[in-house]
Design a protein around this motif. Structure first.
Motif, PDB file in Angstrom:
ATOM      1  N   LEU A 130       0.841  -1.138   0.087  1.00 38.63           N
ATOM      2  CA  LEU A 130       0.006   0.072  -0.055  1.00 38.63           C
ATOM      3  C   LEU A 130       0.938   1.233   0.042  1.00 38.63           C
ATOM      4  CD1 LEU A 130      -2.699  -1.133   2.235  1.00 38.63           C
ATOM      5  CD2 LEU A 130      -2.891  -0.663  -0.039  1.00 38.63           C
ATOM      6  N   GLN A 131       1.842   1.235   0.988  1.00 41.03           N
ATOM      7  CA  GLN A 131       2.714   2.520   0.960  1.00 41.03           C
ATOM      8  C   GLN A 131       3.563   2.845  -0.380  1.00 41.03           C
ATOM      9  OE1 GLN A 131       4.822   2.655   5.083  1.00 41.03           O
ATOM     10  NE2 GLN A 131       4.218   0.727   4.854  1.00 41.03           N
ATOM     11  N   HIS A 132       4.006   1.663  -1.249  1.00 35.92           N
ATOM     12  CA  HIS A 132       4.466   1.464  -2.183  1.00 35.92           C
ATOM     13  C   HIS A 132       3.790   2.198  -3.449  1.00 35.92           C
ATOM     14  CE1 HIS A 132       7.379  -0.218  -5.434  1.00 35.92           C
ATOM     15  NE2 HIS A 132       6.120  -0.233  -6.227  1.00 35.92           N
ATOM     16  N   GLU A 133       2.439   1.746  -3.371  1.00 35.23           N
ATOM     17  CA  GLU A 133       1.769   2.175  -4.516  1.00 35.23           C
ATOM     18  C   GLU A 133       1.233   3.488  -4.237  1.00 35.23           C
ATOM     19  OE1 GLU A 133       1.605   0.507  -7.329  1.00 35.23           O
ATOM     20  OE2 GLU A 133       2.489  -1.220  -6.283  1.00 35.23           O
ATOM     21  N   ILE A 134       1.001   4.096  -2.988  1.00 35.68           N
ATOM     22  CA  ILE A 134       0.572   5.325  -2.684  1.00 35.68           C
ATOM     23  C   ILE A 134       1.898   6.393  -2.908  1.00 35.68           C
ATOM     24  CG2 ILE A 134      -0.030   6.831  -0.707  1.00 35.68           C
ATOM     25  CD1 ILE A 134      -1.823   4.421   0.140  1.00 35.68           C
TER      26      ILE A 134
END
Length: 170
Positions: free
Chosen positions: A133-137
């Motif tokens: 999630l952090q990577h995509e955000i």
């Protein structure tokens, strides 16, 4: 459903901060589903709209790629509302082929987003899902994993990619 070409670093679309999704319509839902197909085909566990050339706040994630497209989460306007702990694992990226880097992340996150029906949802995640999630955000903010390394390592990567592209290996 369709597979969409994935843009790779240093394409300028990957460095742009994305716009909020104002209205979730049939076109955007189709895009989200096409992104899931693209992610499965790649294969990957997450994909953000800028990686397919769209500067909008939309990500798709699925930690079991290819098993069941209905299980993939399509998140519009995702925002991290809280972080806890720390983690640092090696990450790869579909937009930065043949490269991996350790990226400092929170161990747990809470993300709020809109689902395909436009309803606000809240995800509590840890482990690989929190990292994903952090990577995509990050992509929605114009950040890719290679931004976490020194400028020297970035330029070496660019040179290596250009050489591969000239040979036709990319």
């Amino acid at each position: 459903m369709a597979v969409i070409p994935i843009y790779t670093y240093p394409d300028p679309v990957l460095a742009k901060k994305c716009e909020d999704v104002v209205e979730i319509n049939d076109e955007l839902i189709t895009l989200a589903h096409d992104m899931v197909d693209t992610m499965f085909e790649a294969p990957g566990i997450g994909l953000a709209a800028p990686q397919v050339g769209r500067s909008i706040r939309l990500i798709v994630v699925d930690l079991n790629p290819g098993e069941d497209a209905a299980e993939a989460a399509c998140l519009f306007n995702p925002t991290i509302v809280s972080k806890e702990g720390s983690s640092c694992i090696e990450e790869g990226c579909l937009s930065v082929p043949d490269y991996a880097v350790e990226v400092p992340r929170a161990a747990k996150v809470v993300v709020e987003a809109l689902n395909e029906e436009g309803k606000k949802i809240r995800l509590e995640a840890e482990g690989m899902l929190a990292t994903c999630l952090q990577h995509e955000i990050d992509h929605l903010e114009g950040t890719v994993i290679i931004d976490y390394v020194s400028s020297l390592k970035r330029s070496l990567y660019k040179k290596r990619r250009l050489k591969k592209m000239k040979k036709g290996d990319a």
